[in-house]
Each structure stands twice: as structure tokens, then as C-alpha cells.
Design an enzyme around this catalytic site. Structure first.
Site, PDB file in Angstrom:
ATOM      1  N   ARG A 103     -38.831 -11.070   7.315  1.00  0.00           N
ATOM      2  CA  ARG A 103     -39.651 -11.525   6.181  1.00  0.00           C
ATOM      3  C   ARG A 103     -40.961 -12.036   6.735  1.00  0.00           C
ATOM      4  NH1 ARG A 103     -38.686 -15.505   1.057  1.00  0.00           N
ATOM      5  NH2 ARG A 103     -37.656 -13.601   0.386  1.00  0.00           N
ATOM      6  N   HIS A 140     -40.879  -5.935  -1.767  1.00  0.00           N
ATOM      7  CA  HIS A 140     -39.680  -6.769  -1.674  1.00  0.00           C
ATOM      8  C   HIS A 140     -38.472  -5.906  -2.089  1.00  0.00           C
ATOM      9  CE1 HIS A 140     -37.269 -10.228  -1.279  1.00  0.00           C
ATOM     10  NE2 HIS A 140     -37.670 -10.956  -2.288  1.00  0.00           N
ATOM     11  N   GLN A 179     -34.917  -7.228  -3.190  1.00  0.00           N
ATOM     12  CA  GLN A 179     -34.951  -7.887  -4.499  1.00  0.00           C
ATOM     13  C   GLN A 179     -34.779  -6.848  -5.613  1.00  0.00           C
ATOM     14  OE1 GLN A 179     -35.528 -11.372  -5.412  1.00  0.00           O
ATOM     15  NE2 GLN A 179     -34.870 -10.523  -7.370  1.00  0.00           N
ATOM     16  N   ASP A 202     -43.081 -13.214 -12.217  1.00  0.00           N
ATOM     17  CA  ASP A 202     -42.976 -13.820 -10.886  1.00  0.00           C
ATOM     18  C   ASP A 202     -44.051 -14.910 -10.821  1.00  0.00           C
ATOM     19  OD1 ASP A 202     -42.576 -14.303  -8.155  1.00  0.00           O
ATOM     20  OD2 ASP A 202     -43.713 -12.535  -7.500  1.00  0.00           O
ATOM     21  N   CYS A 248     -37.611 -13.038 -10.073  1.00  0.00           N
ATOM     22  CA  CYS A 248     -37.002 -13.006  -8.736  1.00  0.00           C
ATOM     23  C   CYS A 248     -36.667 -14.408  -8.235  1.00  0.00           C
ATOM     24  CB  CYS A 248     -37.930 -12.292  -7.763  1.00  0.00           C
ATOM     25  SG  CYS A 248     -39.592 -12.995  -7.730  1.00  0.00           S
ATOM     26  N   ARG A 304     -28.440 -10.653  -5.319  1.00  0.00           N
ATOM     27  CA  ARG A 304     -29.141 -10.488  -4.047  1.00  0.00           C
ATOM     28  C   ARG A 304     -28.124 -10.334  -2.917  1.00  0.00           C
ATOM     29  NH1 ARG A 304     -33.986 -12.295  -2.998  1.00  0.00           N
ATOM     30  NH2 ARG A 304     -33.825 -10.734  -1.354  1.00  0.00           N
TER      31      ARG A 304
END
Ligand code: CP
Ligand code: NVA
Length: 330
Positions: free
Chosen positions: A108, A135, A138, A231, A272, A317
Site C-alpha cells: 500500500r 484500489h 476494495q 468516498d 469503502c 474485504r
């Protein structure tokens, strides 16, 4: 032909076919069911994976750690300040060092080119745990959550509100295009995704039956949508100074009850996470007080409503990350 992802990196959904994505979703659903029954596997016992986090995380880190544990795999967590990466050691050298010790590497961080370089120099699979541009783990969780809700993906309308040019807007556009869904970016045009990525997604959409729509009209964007998604307005790594312009430019795209009411009858709300839906966080409180706001990208009413699926999404997730590890690790 049967899908075989052994040894593959998971860097962005553009690298995966709709069939491969469906395979990962089916595997995640099966692993979720197995976990419910309390059946864990020893299949991967003895393997080790490294988790590199140059940005902070709750869901992604915990999901990788628990998923690995459930698969019998040990993990090492490298936090944003606790390794030599980037400061004293190049990405190419780090990749070769870690690939000699580990069976998989999660990364990440900032630019997509960093995780791509890591993968280029690593002989073991590399998984993207979030970059500025994408991402992908996700999106797998999001697609699983949507499929659980509606039973299918193709033909559903997903509208993304807010900063659609960053990791979440980009990746949702790719994910929807791949799965034959109708993607709308609903925001002020400066926040539409990059033109080259739109062109790439248009090509994919022409094959899958997906459509892509771009509008700055929140009522048009929410009309009959099955999924309303948003988001944070300021992402990790962005300077605090941008809050003012983001609030000014993106407030019209806050997900409110009026937008939910304008959507399809069974519409759900997704995010998310983490979300600024109240003032119960340090940043939420600071920014809220400074700009006179009680909530930002979504109202607390929608976030806490019966149409919100944010916590189902967060749980997924773990199941989807477990599928990615199990499918790709050698
Ligand atoms: N959604 C998500 O990636 O959350 P974290 O930043 O907590 O990992
Ligand atoms: N756009 C957000 C996503 C967090 C999961 C960020 O990059 O901070």
C-alpha cells in the site's frame, strides 16, 4: 478454459478478465461460507507474506492478516516508518530481498508505478493494497457485496459521487466496465476520471455491455441507481490545504436522503470507509468545526440507514483478499 491465477500479481483490475474476476468472487463466496462453518484450511501452512504499508490502514491490514492466518500463512507487517523502503533501499532492491524470504508481498502506498515496479522485480506475487490510482482489492469486496444484495452484477447501475479521479472512482469505473454494469461518475467535471482511463474503459464496456456516464447533476446521477457510492473528499497523502476547495466543489455531491429517495426502490449505499459522516473523529471534528459542517461526503442519516451496506462491505474485504491470496500464491 479453467481459470488458473497461480503466480499472478494483483495490481489493478485492468489486468484481469471478467471471467477471472468472477472466479475470485466465487472463491471469496466459498471461503466466506467455509469460515461461517468454522472450517479453516492448512493448505498453505508454512508460507509467509510481507505486508508493506506506506500509508495507514484498518480494513486492508486486518483483512490481509486475518485472511493469511485463516489460510495457515504467517505475516510480517512493515509500517509506514519502520523499514528501509524508498529511504535507504530502492523498490527494485526491496522486491528482490523480500521475494527471497516471502511467498507474497502486499503493498500500500503512493503511485501505481511503485507497485508495478515492485512486481516487475519480485518473483513472488505482489498484491496492490491501495495506490493513488487504484484500489483493486476494495472493488472485489464491493462487487461481492453488490452480488450478495442483488444476486447479479451485469445490468446494475452504480453511481459514484465525489472525487471520481482518484483510486476509488478509477477502480469502480474499471470494475463496472469489466462486469457489464452501468457506471456513472456524478461530480463536477474537474473530478471526472482521467481521459485515457475512460477511453480504455469504453473499449471494455463495448464488449461487456457496460455503459459509462459522466454528469454534474446529482439528481440525474442518482436517478434509478441501484448503488450510490462515495468516498472521502481528501485522500491519504493529500495536503490539508485542499479541504477548502473540496468542500466547496464536492458538497453538492454529498449522498443525502434526497438522493437515496431518487434512486431505485431497493438502492443501497456503499462507501469503502473510513467515512466522515459525523464529527466523531479528530479530522472530522477539526474540519467540521473550521468549515461549519456536521457531515461531509455522506449524511449520518444515510450512513446509519437500513439501506447502508458499509459494514457488510468492510467484512467482505477479508473474504475477497483471502481469495486473492489463495488463488495467486504458489
Ligand atoms: N477501505 C480501506 O481500504 O480501508 P483502510 O484504509 O482502513 O484499509
Ligand atoms: N480515497 C481514499 C480511499 C481510502 C480507502 C484514500 O486514498 O485515502
Amino acid at each position: 478454459m479453467a481459470v488458473n491465477l497461480k503466480g499472478r500479481d494483483f495490481l489493478k483490475l485492468l489486468d484481469y478478465t471478467p471471467e477471472e474476476m468472477t472466479y475470485l468472487l466465487d472463491l471469496a463466496a466459498a471461503l466466506k461460507e467455509k469460515k461461517r462453518r468454522g472450517e479453516l484450511t492448512e493448505e498453505f501452512k508454512g508460507r509467509n507474506i510481507a505486508l508493506i504499508f506506506e500509508k495507514t490502514s484498518t480494513r486492508t491490514r486486518c483483512s490481509f492478516e486475518v485472511a493469511a492466518h485463516d489460510l495457515g500463512i504467517a505475516t510480517t507487517y512493515l509500517d509506514p516508518s519502520g523499514s528501509q523502503i524508498g529511504k535507504k533501499e530502492s523498490i527494485a532492491d526491496t522486491a528482490r530481498v523480500l521475494a527471497g524470504i516471502y511467498d507474497g508481498i502486499e503493498y500500500r502506498g503512493y503511485w501505481q508505478e511503485i507497485v508495478e515496479e515492485l512486481a516487475e522485480y519480485s518473483k513472488v506475487p505482489v498484491w496492490n493494497g491501495l495506490t493513488n490510482e487504484f484500489h483493486p482489492t476494495q472493488i472485489l469486496a464491493d462487487l461481492l457485496t453488490i452480488r450478495e444484495e442483488f444476486g447479479e452484477l451485469a445490468g446494475l447501475k452504480l453511481t459514484y459521487f465525489g472525487d471520481a479521479r482518484y483510486n476509488m472512482g478509477n477502480s469502480l469505473m474499471v470494475g463496472c466496465a469489466k462486469m457489464g454494469m452501468h457506471f456513472t461518475a456524478c461530480t463536477t467535471p474537474a473530478y471526472f476520471p482521467d481521459k485515457a482511463l475512460i477511453a480504455e474503459c469504453e473499449k471494455i464496456a463495448a464488449e461487456t455491455g457496460a455503459t459509462l456516464t459522466f454528469t454534474d447533476d446529482a439528481m440525474k446521477g442518482s436517478k434509478d441507481a441501484d448503488v450510490l457510492y462515495t468516498d472521502v473528499w481528501v485522500s491519504m497523502g493529500e495536503p490539508d490545504e485542499v479541504w477548502e476547495e473540496r468542500i466547496r466543489e464536492l458538497t453538492p455531491y454529498r449522498v443525502t436522503k434526497a438522493l437515496m429517495d431518487n434512486a431505485a426502490e431497493k438502492a443501497i449505499f456503499m462507501h469503502c470507509l473510513p467515512a466522515f459522516h459525523d464529527l466523531k473523529t479528530t479530522i472530522g471534528k477539526e474540519v467540521g468545526e473550521k468549515f461549519g459542517l456536521a457531515e461531509m461526503e455522506v449524511t449520518n442519516e444515510v450512513f446509519e440507514s437500513g439501506r447502508s451496506r458499509v459494514f457488510e462491505e468492510a467484512e467482505n474485504r477479508m473474504h475477497t483478499i483471502k481469495a486473492v491470496i489463495a488463488a495467486t500464491i504458489l
